[in-house]
Every structure is written in C-alpha cells, then in structure tokens.
Design an enzyme around this catalytic site. Structure first.
Site, short mmCIF file in Angstrom:
data_model
loop_
_atom_site.label_atom_id
_atom_site.label_comp_id
_atom_site.label_asym_id
_atom_site.label_seq_id
_atom_site.Cartn_x
_atom_site.Cartn_y
_atom_site.Cartn_z
N CYS A 126 0.83 -1.22 0.00
CA CYS A 126 0.00 0.00 0.00
C CYS A 126 0.86 1.26 0.00
CB CYS A 126 -0.93 -0.02 1.22
SG CYS A 126 -2.08 1.36 1.24
N CYS B 89 0.36 4.69 7.07
CA CYS B 89 -0.29 4.49 8.37
C CYS B 89 0.67 3.76 9.31
CB CYS B 89 -1.59 3.72 8.19
SG CYS B 89 -2.63 4.41 6.88
N CYS C 153 0.37 -0.07 10.34
CA CYS C 153 -0.10 -1.08 9.38
C CYS C 153 1.00 -1.96 8.80
CB CYS C 153 -0.85 -0.38 8.24
SG CYS C 153 -1.69 -1.57 7.18
N CYS D 160 -16.57 -9.51 5.50
CA CYS D 160 -15.92 -8.22 5.22
C CYS D 160 -14.65 -8.43 4.41
CB CYS D 160 -15.52 -7.53 6.53
SG CYS D 160 -16.86 -7.41 7.70
N CYS E 38 -19.61 -6.47 3.46
CA CYS E 38 -18.90 -5.27 3.88
C CYS E 38 -17.59 -5.24 3.12
CB CYS E 38 -18.64 -5.33 5.39
SG CYS E 38 -17.68 -3.92 5.99
N CYS F 154 -19.73 1.63 8.55
CA CYS F 154 -18.97 0.97 9.61
C CYS F 154 -17.74 1.84 9.82
CB CYS F 154 -18.58 -0.44 9.16
SG CYS F 154 -17.45 -1.26 10.31
N ARG G 293 -18.16 -3.05 17.96
CA ARG G 293 -17.39 -4.29 17.75
C ARG G 293 -16.07 -4.28 18.50
NH1 ARG G 293 -16.96 -4.56 12.31
NH2 ARG G 293 -19.10 -5.31 12.35
N1 SAM Z 1 -6.75 0.44 3.19
C1 SAM Z 1 -8.03 0.67 3.70
C2 SAM Z 1 -8.08 1.74 4.75
O1 SAM Z 1 -7.05 2.01 5.35
O2 SAM Z 1 -9.14 2.29 4.97
C3 SAM Z 1 -8.69 -0.58 4.24
C4 SAM Z 1 -7.86 -1.58 5.00
S1 SAM Z 1 -7.16 -1.01 6.53
C5 SAM Z 1 -6.04 -2.30 6.94
C6 SAM Z 1 -8.54 -1.14 7.64
C7 SAM Z 1 -8.36 -0.76 9.08
O3 SAM Z 1 -7.63 -1.77 9.78
C8 SAM Z 1 -7.62 0.50 9.42
O4 SAM Z 1 -8.38 1.65 9.23
C9 SAM Z 1 -7.29 0.28 10.88
O5 SAM Z 1 -8.33 0.78 11.69
C10 SAM Z 1 -7.23 -1.23 11.01
N2 SAM Z 1 -5.86 -1.70 11.32
C11 SAM Z 1 -4.86 -1.82 10.43
N3 SAM Z 1 -3.74 -2.26 11.04
C12 SAM Z 1 -4.04 -2.40 12.36
C13 SAM Z 1 -3.30 -2.82 13.50
N4 SAM Z 1 -2.01 -3.14 13.41
N5 SAM Z 1 -3.92 -2.86 14.70
C14 SAM Z 1 -5.24 -2.52 14.78
N6 SAM Z 1 -5.99 -2.12 13.74
C15 SAM Z 1 -5.40 -2.06 12.54
FE1 SF4 Z 2 -2.87 1.18 3.38
FE2 SF4 Z 2 -2.79 -0.03 5.74
FE3 SF4 Z 2 -3.18 2.60 5.62
FE4 SF4 Z 2 -5.12 0.92 4.79
S1 SF4 Z 2 -4.33 1.13 6.89
S2 SF4 Z 2 -4.39 2.81 3.75
S3 SF4 Z 2 -3.86 -0.73 3.96
S4 SF4 Z 2 -1.31 1.51 4.96
#
Ligand code: SAM
Ligand code: SF4
Ligand code: DTB
Length: 330
Positions: free
Chosen positions: A70, A74, A77, A114, A145, A205, A277
């Site tokens: 990606c 973030c 992530c 989802c 979802c 959501c 949730r």
């Molecule tokens: N890329 C899209 C986005 O960021 O909206 C969808 C996938 S992203 C992985 C979905 C959500 O997963 C993030 O908004 C975050 O809230 C959650 N998430 C990702 N990594 C995480 C982690 N290490 N611990 C807890 N929640 C996490």
């Molecule tokens: Fe990309 Fe992870 Fe951020 Fe979603 S949470 S936009 S997958 S870096």
C-alpha cells in the site's frame, strides 16, 4: 469539537431519534471515561439493554482480498509498502477463492463477510472486480462489507448497485493526533469518503484504533466525533493496536485493559443503537477481559482465525467462549 453546543439532557433514557440530533462534546465523553468503572459499566448496560438483547453477539468474518504494497504510511499497518514487515504482497484474489472463504465463514456461523484491500483507494477496474465479489457473497445469503480506502465520485453508487450492505472506513484516531500516525492522507479525507458512502445509501462501519500512544482526551475526541456523525455509524469497530514489527508503532507501550473497556462503554453510551465491535487485539486479551468488554456494551466481534494479516482467536475457541457466557451468535 469544543465549539459543539452542550446537549440539554444527555441521559441514558433519551431515544434513538433524540440521539441522532444530540451532540456530544469531548468534555462530556471524557467525563464518561472518568466515572468509577462500576458506574460506567452500569450505565453502559442500561443503554445496551434498552436497544439490544444483551445476550446476542453479531459475528463478522474478515478476508484480505488484496494484501500489502500500500502507498500509504499508516504507522500501525503491516501492509504499507514503506515499512519492512513480514506481510507479503498478494494481488487481488480470484473470485472463486473469495466465494469459498465466504461460504466457509457462513458455515461456521458468521452473518457478515468483510473484504479488505490494501489500497489508498480503488481504481475503477479493481472496483468492478470487487463488485463481482460483493454480488457473489451476497448471493450466499451473507451481509456484505468492504474496506477499500478512499472513494472517488460515483464509486460508492457502484458498490451499492452490487448489493453492498456496509462500507468500513475508520476515522482511526482524533483529528489532532492523526498527523502523528498518518501523513499521506488527511482525517478530513476520511470524513469525505464517509459522506459519499452515506449519500449512496450504504450503511457505515466506522471506528478507530486505540493504544497508539494517544491521550485519553484523544480517545474521547474520537468517540465524540463518531457519535456526532449524523446519523452515527451503524457499526463501530474499536481496535486495540496490534503491534507490527517493522512499523513505527511497533514498540508503543500496551494500553491498560480497563482503558479499552472504558472506550467500549463510552462508544455504547454515546451510540446507543449502533453495533459496537470488539475488533483487533482480541487474541492478546484474556477471556475475562473480553467478557468485560461485552458487559460494557460490545455486541459484535471479528470471528475467524485471521483478521487481515494477523491472528484472531480460533472460531472453535470463540464458540466455547459463547457457551461459557451464554452468548447467542447472530
Ligand atoms: N486500506 C483501507 C483503509 O485504510 O481504509 C482498508 C484496510 S485497513 C487495513 C482497515 C483498518 O484496519 C484500518 O483503518 C485500521 O483501523 C485497522 N488496522 C490496520 N492495522 C491495524 C493494527 N495493526 N492494529 C489494529 N488495527 C489495525
Ligand atoms: Fe494502506 Fe494499511 Fe493505511 Fe489501509 S491502513 S491505507 S492498507 S497503509
Ligand atoms: C477494522 O476496524 N478492523 C479490521 C477491519 N476493520 C478491516 C482490520 C484489523 C486489522 C488488524 C491488523 C491486521 O490483521 O493486519
């Protein structure tokens, strides 16, 4: 947030209709956090029992349909291309694999499926493929979802046409803390996508992650902002940070479990008719802590052995927990 006027009477008694127009100030939500835990949980239970059967739990199963690589940064992530993590990139899954996973989730008792993709946002050609997945999963009799990142004009209506029930897009954290965790997009962009989802008639959501080093005030501000969406999200995932080696947040000190319970209670009280949730982080929680979360008003979980890239309690183990607690899956 402080500019939002005080609501006249925010008692647990106010109706769902009133809740839609009520505004929560950050100070009010912070005051909930400061209640003695027994009082806070009692209040959350009162609200919960007014709006839900307290012995029912909604089960959603996750599948990562496109993993890793990606563009976004973030800090929590595993799927950001900017960090060296153990997550391996995978292209968009073929339709038959997705359908097989959805059928397996249904057979195990999940009611919602989802699908998550590691995108900043979907390209139109990807959206067409995801729409096919939605049609097929919906055809199995599951609620659908997806979480695909930020949407451009017209994309939400395409998803709606495919039969999408929910779009997951988390606010993730308070606007004032957001820039410390993510710099490649803005908190305001998230709100914009949520608006597009609502406008297309898809259920929202949206929740966040706690335990990223934010303050209690930041957590209260996140909850207030979610509650003040008009209407509030139908589904509110509260994630506890799963620390991922290689990411900037890998070494953040873990959050105290009671602070997580307080966050669930604050979400329940401020969003009475939403499903709250207990989301990521359950694998690191004792059954007793999970039970406290349910007592504080959580009535939904991610169910299945995997979240997107990290582990989750095994479905069979969760079934034993439901037995022990007398929870009925819905
Ligand atoms: N890329 C899209 C986005 O960021 O909206 C969808 C996938 S992203 C992985 C979905 C959500 O997963 C993030 O908004 C975050 O809230 C959650 N998430 C990702 N990594 C995480 C982690 N290490 N611990 C807890 N929640 C996490
Ligand atoms: Fe990309 Fe992870 Fe951020 Fe979603 S949470 S936009 S997958 S870096
Ligand atoms: C949400 O709020 N949590 C889920 C889902 N929505 C997409 C994702 C949790 C991800 C946890 C870390 C991982 O497995 O990569």
């Amino acid at each position: 947030m402080n500019a939002i006027p005080q609501a006249a009477a925010l008692t647990p008694e106010h109706t769902a209709a009133a809740a839609r127009t009520a505004r929560w100030t950050v100070a009010e939500v912070e005051a909930l956090y400061q209640l003695p835990l027994m009082d806070l949980i009692f209040r959350a239970q009162q609200v919960h029992r007014k709006h839900f059967d307290a012995n029912e739990i909604q089960l959603s199963t996750l599948l990562s349909v496109k993993t890793g690589g990606c563009s976004e940064d973030c800090g929590y992530c595993s799927q950001s291309a900017r960090y060296k993590t153990e997550t391996e990139r995978e292209d968009l899954l073929p339709l038959d694999e997705v359908v097989a996973a959805a059928q397996a989730a249904k057979d195990k008792g999940a009611s919602r499926f989802c699908m998550g993709a590691a995108w900043r946002g979907p390209k139109d050609k990807d959206l067409a493929k995801v729409s096919e997945m939605i049609r097929a999963v919906k055809g199995l009799g599951l609620q659908t979802c997806v979480t695909l990142g930020m949407l451009k004009d017209g994309q939400a209506s395409e998803l709606k046409e495919a039969g999408l029930d929910y779009y997951n897009h988390n606010l993730d954290t308070d606007a004032s803390f957001y820039g410390q965790v993510i710099t490649t997009h803005k908190h305001a962009d998230r709100i914009d996508t949520l608006g597009q989802v609502r406008e297309a008639g898809i259920k929202v959501c949206s929740g966040g992650i706690i335990g990223m080093g934010e303050s209690r005030r930041n957590r209260a501000a996140l909850i207030a902002q979610l509650a003040n969406l008009n209407p509030p999200p139908e589904s509110v995932p509260i994630n506890n940070l799963v620390p991922i080696p290689g990411t900037p947040l890998a070494e953040v000190a873990p959050l105290d479990g009671f602070e997580f319970v307080r966050t669930i209670a604050a979400a329940r009280i401020t969003m009475p008719s939403s499903f709250v949730r207990l989301s990521a982080g359950r694998q690191a929680m004792a059954e007793e802590l999970q039970a406290l979360c349910f007592l504080a008003g959580a009535n939904s979980i991610f169910y299945g052995d995997k979240l997107l890239t990290t582990g989750n309690p095994e479905a069979d183990r969760d079934q034993v927990l439901f037995e022990k607690l007398g929870l009925r899956p819905i």
